[in-house]
Design a protein around this motif. Structure first.
Motif, PDB file in Angstrom:
ATOM      1  N   PRO A 160      -6.620  -3.937   0.999  1.00 14.06           N
ATOM      2  CA  PRO A 160      -6.184  -4.922  -0.024  1.00 14.06           C
ATOM      3  C   PRO A 160      -4.853  -5.191   0.428  1.00 14.06           C
ATOM      4  N   SER A 161      -3.881  -4.424   0.373  1.00 14.57           N
ATOM      5  CA  SER A 161      -2.460  -4.770   0.467  1.00 14.57           C
ATOM      6  C   SER A 161      -2.157  -5.269   2.001  1.00 14.57           C
ATOM      7  N   GLN A 162      -3.174  -5.238   2.723  1.00 12.40           N
ATOM      8  CA  GLN A 162      -3.183  -5.608   4.115  1.00 12.40           C
ATOM      9  C   GLN A 162      -3.857  -6.913   4.446  1.00 12.40           C
ATOM     10  N   SER A 163      -4.456  -7.482   3.475  1.00  7.73           N
ATOM     11  CA  SER A 163      -5.601  -8.388   3.438  1.00  7.73           C
ATOM     12  C   SER A 163      -5.014  -9.737   4.513  1.00  7.73           C
ATOM     13  N   SER A 164      -3.625  -9.971   4.587  1.00  8.32           N
ATOM     14  CA  SER A 164      -3.451 -10.967   5.479  1.00  8.32           C
ATOM     15  C   SER A 164      -3.717 -10.799   7.113  1.00  8.32           C
ATOM     16  N   SER A 165      -3.463  -9.331   7.410  1.00  6.52           N
ATOM     17  CA  SER A 165      -3.554  -9.184   8.918  1.00  6.52           C
ATOM     18  C   SER A 165      -4.343  -7.868   9.533  1.00  6.52           C
ATOM     19  N   LEU A 166      -4.622  -6.956   8.720  1.00  8.37           N
ATOM     20  CA  LEU A 166      -5.031  -5.670   9.008  1.00  8.37           C
ATOM     21  C   LEU A 166      -6.619  -5.411   9.613  1.00  8.37           C
ATOM     22  N   PRO A 167      -6.834  -4.749  10.537  1.00  5.29           N
ATOM     23  CA  PRO A 167      -8.287  -4.477  10.935  1.00  5.29           C
ATOM     24  C   PRO A 167      -8.870  -3.729  10.026  1.00  5.29           C
ATOM     25  N   SER A 168     -10.270  -3.984   9.424  1.00  5.58           N
ATOM     26  CA  SER A 168     -10.779  -2.918   8.403  1.00  5.58           C
ATOM     27  C   SER A 168     -10.901  -1.800   9.464  1.00  5.58           C
ATOM     28  N   ALA A 176       0.674  -1.142   0.037  1.00  6.83           N
ATOM     29  CA  ALA A 176      -0.043   0.298  -0.009  1.00  6.83           C
ATOM     30  C   ALA A 176       1.097   1.057  -0.034  1.00  6.83           C
ATOM     31  N   TYR A 177       1.736   1.253   0.917  1.00  3.47           N
ATOM     32  CA  TYR A 177       2.992   2.474   0.747  1.00  3.47           C
ATOM     33  C   TYR A 177       3.425   2.604  -0.394  1.00  3.47           C
ATOM     34  N   ALA A 178       3.982   1.458  -1.152  1.00  2.00           N
ATOM     35  CA  ALA A 178       4.801   1.346  -2.234  1.00  2.00           C
ATOM     36  C   ALA A 178       3.909   2.067  -3.268  1.00  2.00           C
ATOM     37  N   GLU A 179       2.402   1.354  -3.662  1.00  2.62           N
ATOM     38  CA  GLU A 179       1.889   1.949  -4.459  1.00  2.62           C
ATOM     39  C   GLU A 179       1.357   3.438  -4.202  1.00  2.62           C
ATOM     40  N   LEU A 180       1.255   3.936  -3.112  1.00  2.00           N
ATOM     41  CA  LEU A 180       0.899   5.275  -3.073  1.00  2.00           C
ATOM     42  C   LEU A 180       2.122   6.379  -3.308  1.00  2.00           C
ATOM     43  N   LYS A 181       3.165   5.638  -2.906  1.00  2.00           N
ATOM     44  CA  LYS A 181       4.563   6.634  -3.502  1.00  2.00           C
ATOM     45  C   LYS A 181       4.757   6.688  -4.989  1.00  2.00           C
ATOM     46  N   GLY A 182       4.172   5.250  -5.658  1.00  2.00           N
ATOM     47  CA  GLY A 182       4.127   5.474  -7.031  1.00  2.00           C
ATOM     48  C   GLY A 182       3.323   6.390  -7.674  1.00  2.00           C
ATOM     49  N   ALA A 202     -11.902   4.846  -1.639  1.00  2.00           N
ATOM     50  CA  ALA A 202     -12.475   4.052  -2.633  1.00  2.00           C
ATOM     51  C   ALA A 202     -11.512   3.777  -3.771  1.00  2.00           C
ATOM     52  N   THR A 203     -10.314   3.578  -3.536  1.00  2.00           N
ATOM     53  CA  THR A 203      -9.324   3.102  -4.480  1.00  2.00           C
ATOM     54  C   THR A 203      -8.819   1.743  -4.198  1.00  2.00           C
ATOM     55  N   PRO A 204      -8.216   0.962  -5.111  1.00  2.00           N
ATOM     56  CA  PRO A 204      -7.974  -0.349  -4.946  1.00  2.00           C
ATOM     57  C   PRO A 204      -6.911  -0.686  -3.598  1.00  2.00           C
ATOM     58  N   SER A 205      -6.024   0.516  -3.597  1.00  2.00           N
ATOM     59  CA  SER A 205      -4.915   0.444  -2.289  1.00  2.00           C
ATOM     60  C   SER A 205      -5.530   0.509  -1.249  1.00  2.00           C
ATOM     61  N   THR A 206      -6.660   0.967  -0.914  1.00  2.00           N
ATOM     62  CA  THR A 206      -7.621   0.930   0.228  1.00  2.00           C
ATOM     63  C   THR A 206      -8.737  -0.042   0.277  1.00  2.00           C
ATOM     64  N   ALA A 207      -8.915  -0.855  -0.822  1.00  2.00           N
ATOM     65  CA  ALA A 207     -10.023  -1.808  -0.911  1.00  2.00           C
ATOM     66  C   ALA A 207     -10.392  -2.745   0.136  1.00  2.00           C
ATOM     67  N   GLN A 208     -11.770  -2.931   0.668  1.00  2.00           N
ATOM     68  CA  GLN A 208     -12.050  -3.569   1.805  1.00  2.00           C
ATOM     69  C   GLN A 208     -12.077  -4.984   1.138  1.00  2.00           C
ATOM     70  N   THR A 209     -11.311  -6.067   1.921  1.00  2.00           N
ATOM     71  CA  THR A 209     -11.375  -7.356   1.566  1.00  2.00           C
ATOM     72  C   THR A 209     -12.047  -7.910   2.531  1.00  2.00           C
ATOM     73  N   GLU A 210     -12.577  -9.430   2.308  1.00  2.00           N
ATOM     74  CA  GLU A 210     -13.236  -9.990   3.373  1.00  2.00           C
ATOM     75  C   GLU A 210     -12.445 -10.464   4.539  1.00  2.00           C
ATOM     76  N   THR A 211     -11.071 -10.411   4.345  1.00  2.00           N
ATOM     77  CA  THR A 211     -10.065 -10.787   5.337  1.00  2.00           C
ATOM     78  C   THR A 211     -10.316  -9.934   6.553  1.00  2.00           C
ATOM     79  N   GLN A 212     -10.429 -10.628   7.726  1.00  2.00           N
ATOM     80  CA  GLN A 212     -10.680  -9.896   8.898  1.00  2.00           C
ATOM     81  C   GLN A 212      -9.384 -10.098   9.735  1.00  2.00           C
ATOM     82  N   LEU A 213      -9.107  -9.232  10.515  1.00  2.00           N
ATOM     83  CA  LEU A 213      -8.243  -9.249  11.878  1.00  2.00           C
ATOM     84  C   LEU A 213      -8.971  -9.139  13.093  1.00  2.00           C
ATOM     85  N   THR A 214      -8.656 -10.076  13.927  1.00  2.00           N
ATOM     86  CA  THR A 214      -9.481 -10.087  15.325  1.00  2.00           C
ATOM     87  C   THR A 214      -8.318  -9.515  16.222  1.00  2.00           C
ATOM     88  N   VAL A 215      -8.938  -8.727  16.981  1.00  2.00           N
ATOM     89  CA  VAL A 215      -7.941  -8.129  17.952  1.00  2.00           C
ATOM     90  C   VAL A 215      -8.279  -8.870  19.372  1.00  2.00           C
TER      91      VAL A 215
END
Length: 286
Positions: free
Chosen positions: A262-270, A163-169, A227-240
């Motif tokens: 999106p780029s955080q779909s492995s562990s980020l909390p929406s 996500a950071y790399a995309e935004l820098k791009g 609402a851009t792909p780099s911040t898109a919501q996925t169905e992946t969920q992070l439980t704290v």
């Protein structure tokens, strides 16, 4: 007789020791018991506070869902006044920042995102989400210097590297620095566990640069910052875990569900929890 004298000596020694140390032993026992009781009380109290914060946060989401932003703001103020250190307060502010943006109040959205960034919260994922959103808002406003300053010297987590790399791009594209943008998008694509749609989106951006079509990457409008792909919501969920929200010894699973970017779909909390329970919306999900 010798044995009796030996036992009598042992008793006298024990009595003497107790006279010298008995008070300290009793005091130590009482202090330990008091600390144990206080710790258990603190556990119960923090758990109750987390539950109250959760209920108030649900009120925020319900009010936003019903199109009642004023009620949502009142609930957020209650969270900030009574549970400002709770992750629920941060999630609520992120939701409110999105609501402000939908209503066209960009400065209010900036202010709420800045509050989240300054919290240095115990859930760093939420800080990253807020920083990325704020930088995207600056980019949408063509405030390139502010966006770059916000991303400078940031220690990123692996889940946010793409996500950071995309935004820098994107910033490099806005500055017509095509080679820098190409390197940034390539770095983003090198991240592991990218969702297929998000990877395709990044590849499209990179291909456009390669074919000399950098101008095809459209400028983001303020609303698209959510609402851009780099911040898109996925169905992946992070439980704290509850201990993050309540206390370190809480073993029952009061979980905070945070849907992801999106780029955080492995562990980020929406952020928005969904961050529709804090949900972060977007184009292609990662």
């Amino acid at each position: 007789m010798a044995a009796y004298e030996s036992e009598q000596e042992q008793i006298e020694t024990l009595v003497k020791w107790w006279k010298e140390n008995g008070t300290a032993v009793v005091a130590g026992f009482l202090i330990g018991l008091g600390l144990l009781i206080a710790w258990r009380w603190w556990q119960i109290y923090t758990t109750q506070q987390a539950q109250l914060a959760s209920v108030t946060y649900d009120q925020v989401l319900y009010a936003l869902e019903k199109g009642e932003p004023e009620k949502a703001r009142q609930a957020v103020q209650m969270l900030l006044s009574k549970h400002s250190n709770s992750p629920y307060a941060v999630l609520a502010v992120l939701n409110l920042a999105r609501q402000d943006l939908k209503q066209g109040d960009i400065e209010a959205s900036h202010a709420r995102l800045e509050w989240v960034i300054e919290q240095n919260h115990s859930v760093p994922e939420l800080t990253h989400v807020a920083r990325l959103r704020k930088a995207k808002l600056f980019l949408a406003q063509h405030k390139i210097a502010e966006a770059k300053k916000l991303l400078a010297n940031v220690t990123t987590q692996p889940d946010f590297a793409a996500a950071y790399a995309e935004l820098k791009g994107d910033i490099a594209v806005a500055e017509k620095q095509i080679e820098v943008a190409r390197q940034a998008y390539t770095q983003a694509l090198a991240s592991e566990d990218l969702a297929p749609k998000y990877r395709d989106w990044l590849q499209l951006k990179l291909d456009d640069l390669g074919s000399g079509k950098a101008d095809k990457i459209e400028s983001q409008t303020p609303l698209s910052a959510l609402a851009t792909p780099s911040t898109a919501q996925t169905e992946t969920q992070l439980t704290v875990p509850a201990e993050t929200i309540a206390n370190p010894d809480t073993t029952h699973v009061n979980e905070l569900t945070i849907p992801v970017s999106p780029s955080q779909s492995s562990s980020l909390p929406s952020e928005e929890a969904s961050t529709e329970g804090v949900s972060t919306e977007s184009a292609p999900t990662q």
